[in-house]
Design a protein around this motif. Structure first.
Motif, mmCIF file in Angstrom:
data_model
loop_
_atom_site.group_PDB
_atom_site.id
_atom_site.type_symbol
_atom_site.label_atom_id
_atom_site.label_comp_id
_atom_site.label_asym_id
_atom_site.label_seq_id
_atom_site.Cartn_x
_atom_site.Cartn_y
_atom_site.Cartn_z
ATOM 1 N N LYS A 110 14.273 13.058 -31.352
ATOM 2 C CA LYS A 110 14.432 14.466 -30.990
ATOM 3 C C LYS A 110 13.114 15.007 -30.427
ATOM 4 O O LYS A 110 12.058 14.478 -30.791
ATOM 5 C CB LYS A 110 14.913 15.288 -32.181
ATOM 6 C CG LYS A 110 14.041 15.146 -33.465
ATOM 7 C CD LYS A 110 12.791 15.940 -33.425
ATOM 8 C CE LYS A 110 11.797 15.731 -34.477
ATOM 9 N NZ LYS A 110 10.484 16.290 -34.193
ATOM 10 N N HIS A 137 18.408 12.707 -35.076
ATOM 11 C CA HIS A 137 18.680 13.910 -35.882
ATOM 12 C C HIS A 137 18.946 13.480 -37.321
ATOM 13 O O HIS A 137 20.092 13.412 -37.762
ATOM 14 C CB HIS A 137 19.878 14.669 -35.301
ATOM 15 C CG HIS A 137 19.581 15.357 -34.010
ATOM 16 N ND1 HIS A 137 20.550 15.944 -33.221
ATOM 17 C CD2 HIS A 137 18.407 15.567 -33.352
ATOM 18 C CE1 HIS A 137 19.980 16.483 -32.149
ATOM 19 N NE2 HIS A 137 18.687 16.252 -32.205
ATOM 20 N N VAL A 197 14.441 21.608 -34.241
ATOM 21 C CA VAL A 197 15.572 21.283 -33.367
ATOM 22 C C VAL A 197 16.678 20.531 -34.103
ATOM 23 O O VAL A 197 17.866 20.815 -33.927
ATOM 24 C CB VAL A 197 15.089 20.544 -32.087
ATOM 25 C CG1 VAL A 197 14.559 19.158 -32.389
ATOM 26 C CG2 VAL A 197 16.180 20.484 -31.052
ATOM 27 N N HIS A 198 16.321 19.593 -34.996
ATOM 28 C CA HIS A 198 17.395 18.856 -35.678
ATOM 29 C C HIS A 198 17.992 19.653 -36.837
ATOM 30 O O HIS A 198 19.118 19.408 -37.233
ATOM 31 C CB HIS A 198 17.008 17.434 -36.074
ATOM 32 C CG HIS A 198 15.678 17.236 -36.704
ATOM 33 N ND1 HIS A 198 14.681 18.148 -36.680
ATOM 34 C CD2 HIS A 198 15.179 16.187 -37.391
ATOM 35 C CE1 HIS A 198 13.625 17.677 -37.308
ATOM 36 N NE2 HIS A 198 13.908 16.487 -37.762
ATOM 37 N N ASP A 201 20.491 21.780 -35.086
ATOM 38 C CA ASP A 201 21.648 20.907 -34.827
ATOM 39 C C ASP A 201 22.519 20.816 -36.084
ATOM 40 O O ASP A 201 23.734 20.953 -36.013
ATOM 41 C CB ASP A 201 21.164 19.505 -34.429
ATOM 42 C CG ASP A 201 22.299 18.497 -34.452
ATOM 43 O OD1 ASP A 201 23.209 18.619 -33.607
ATOM 44 O OD2 ASP A 201 22.305 17.620 -35.341
ATOM 45 N N CYS A 204 24.489 24.173 -37.067
ATOM 46 C CA CYS A 204 25.613 24.466 -36.149
ATOM 47 C C CYS A 204 26.751 23.478 -36.382
ATOM 48 O O CYS A 204 27.927 23.852 -36.371
ATOM 49 C CB CYS A 204 25.159 24.430 -34.692
ATOM 50 S SG CYS A 204 24.036 25.762 -34.268
ATOM 51 N N SER A 336 25.208 16.424 -29.451
ATOM 52 C CA SER A 336 24.333 17.001 -30.471
ATOM 53 C C SER A 336 22.918 17.191 -29.921
ATOM 54 O O SER A 336 22.274 18.218 -30.161
ATOM 55 C CB SER A 336 24.387 16.096 -31.717
ATOM 56 O OG SER A 336 23.148 15.730 -32.190
ATOM 57 N N SER A 340 21.553 21.152 -29.114
ATOM 58 C CA SER A 340 20.413 21.643 -29.899
ATOM 59 C C SER A 340 19.239 22.006 -28.987
ATOM 60 O O SER A 340 18.558 23.004 -29.211
ATOM 61 C CB SER A 340 20.002 20.626 -30.963
ATOM 62 O OG SER A 340 19.804 19.366 -30.391
ATOM 63 N N SER A 343 20.058 25.318 -27.378
ATOM 64 C CA SER A 343 19.892 26.433 -28.331
ATOM 65 C C SER A 343 18.423 26.799 -28.464
ATOM 66 O O SER A 343 18.058 27.981 -28.459
ATOM 67 C CB SER A 343 20.445 26.056 -29.713
ATOM 68 O OG SER A 343 21.821 25.798 -29.617
#
Ligand code: NAD
Length: 379
Positions: A110, A137, A197-198, A201, A204, A336, A340, A343
């Protein structure tokens, strides 16, 4: 097929590469580490020395691993089944593209990329070439998480009100001084792109929705770097649920915490990991369900899954290998990675433009464009 050994090549022999090497070379992984590439001389030897493996095992592995300075030459010569990409984030897109076009499936750390259009392009290349992308992730591979996600999606927790994610992953200034790419807008981003970031992920995914709008404020309080060290944000999902995000690297380095909360009409949960210790509190209709989920985990993934916290990357490799051999998609797939990154970029754009941003982004955006952002006074 089940016993087939897949050949893995790794690009980038830095800090996280140790977790990958340990996962690839784990007993019965069904994988063989065939080659590594790093532009820094001696990088592989240094990371390999740090791997907790017996001397005998190290000797065996060293005999089969070829080392390269350039990853293009390595991909051409080795034609690995899987390429693991553990180079700095700003290089993920170009390396991932080259690896898939050379015929390799990839395990991509990631974040997937630093630009929205590049993440979409990687997803498209993966579809066109039928090469799998598994994202690094790690949270999706933690025990209990997968069963909770399935049950939220099946409605067991009822309509979702909101979720919350906290990432207090403290780093001192020396962390940012370790390599010139760290904390830069072009190659790393700040706490949102690197540490959150993960987690974004995961929340969500657990909330069973895709982010459609973002609001955020960012600041830089304790560190000397280009990007932010504290971010507060909100996301709205396409199912109407809201999600709150707190991410910082300003907290004490010895007290790392990632916490997830979800509230539904019929129940909810808090879970996370603090100072390396995981915790869960799952409730449905007022009743605690921890034991039920614990037993479900053992039945579905075996006792070893509970040990996966020590190296979740082993779970990612097992999942990717299974996906390749069985024509399926990994748990943390290209979507995924793409969602992410988009977002996070929407949160950055919101902070930059001081307004709510819709997702998918109306215009392409990259973290590098945040270099025009002014934090104002740090004092
Ligand atoms: N999933 C996770 O939990 C997790 C944890 C840490 C880091 N990461 C990600 O892993 C990536 C690497 O992080 P790190 O902490 O290991 O960084 P690092 O700086 O310690 O290692 C990066 C390595 O890549 C090498 N490199 C640079 N350019 C290269 C090139 N063109 N070809 C081959 N090698 C090259 C460097 O020499 C270095 O050895 C980052 O994207 C980071 O976000 C993920």
């Amino acid at each position: 097929m089940a016993g087939k050994i897949l050949r893995v090549a790794l690009i980038g022999c830095g800090r996280i590469a140790a977790k990958h090497i340990m996962a690839i070379t784990k007993k019965n992984s069904g994988l063989l580490l065939c080659a590594v590439a790093d532009t820094a001389p001696g990088a592989f030897d240094k990371v390999f020395d740090s791997c907790k493996l017996s001397l005998k095992r190290k000797h065996q592995i060293k005999k089969t691993v070829k080392t390269y300075a350039g990853y293009h030459e390595m991909l051409d010569r080795e034609k690995p089944d899987i390429t693991s990409i553990t180079a700095p984030s700003g290089l993920h897109y170009s390396i991932a593209k080259a690896a898939m076009l050379s015929g390799s499936h990839i395990l991509l750390e990631k974040p997937m990329s630093m630009k929205a259009s590049q993440a979409r392009e990687l997803r498209d290349i993966s579809e066109q070439t039928n090469r799998r992308i598994a994202m690094g992730h790690i949270f999706r591979y933690f025990p209990v998480v997968g069963n909770l996600q399935k049950d939220v999606a099946a409605g067991r927790f009822g309509k979702i009100s909101h979720g919350s994610v906290i990432v207090r992953w403290g780093h001192d200034q020396a962390y940012y001084g370790q390599a010139s790419w760290r904390g830069t807008w072009k190659h790393d981003g700040g706490v949102l792109m690197n540490q959150c970031v993960h987690a974004i992920d995961l929340i969500c995914w657990l909330m069973n929705g895709n982010a459609i709008a973002a609001n955020a404020m960012i600041s830089k309080r304790f560190h000397d770097m280009e990007a932010e060290d504290i971010a507060l944000g909100t996301l709205k999902l396409d199912n109407g649920a809201l999600c709150q995000i707190e991410g910082t690297t300003n907290s004490p380095p010895g007290d790392h915490e990632a916490a997830f909360y979800l509230l539904g009409e019929k129940g909810g949960f808090r879970m996370g990991i603090r100072r390396g210790r995981p915790y869960f509190d799952i409730r449905i209709n007022g009743k605690k369900k921890n034991l039920e989920y614990f037993m479900k985990e053992i039945r579905s993934r075996g006792l070893s899954s509970l040990l996966s916290l020590t190296n979740p990357h082993a779970g990612i490799y097992a999942d990717l290998r299974g996906a390749i051999l069985n024509g399926k998609y990994p748990i943390a797939d290209a979507k995924s990675g793409m969602m992410s990154v988009e977002s996070v970029l929407a949160l950055y754009l919101s902070a930059k433009e001081k307004k709510q941003i819709t997702i998918p982004l109306a215009k392409d955006f990259s973290s590098q464009e945040m270099s025009e952002y002014s934090f104002g006074s740090m004092s």
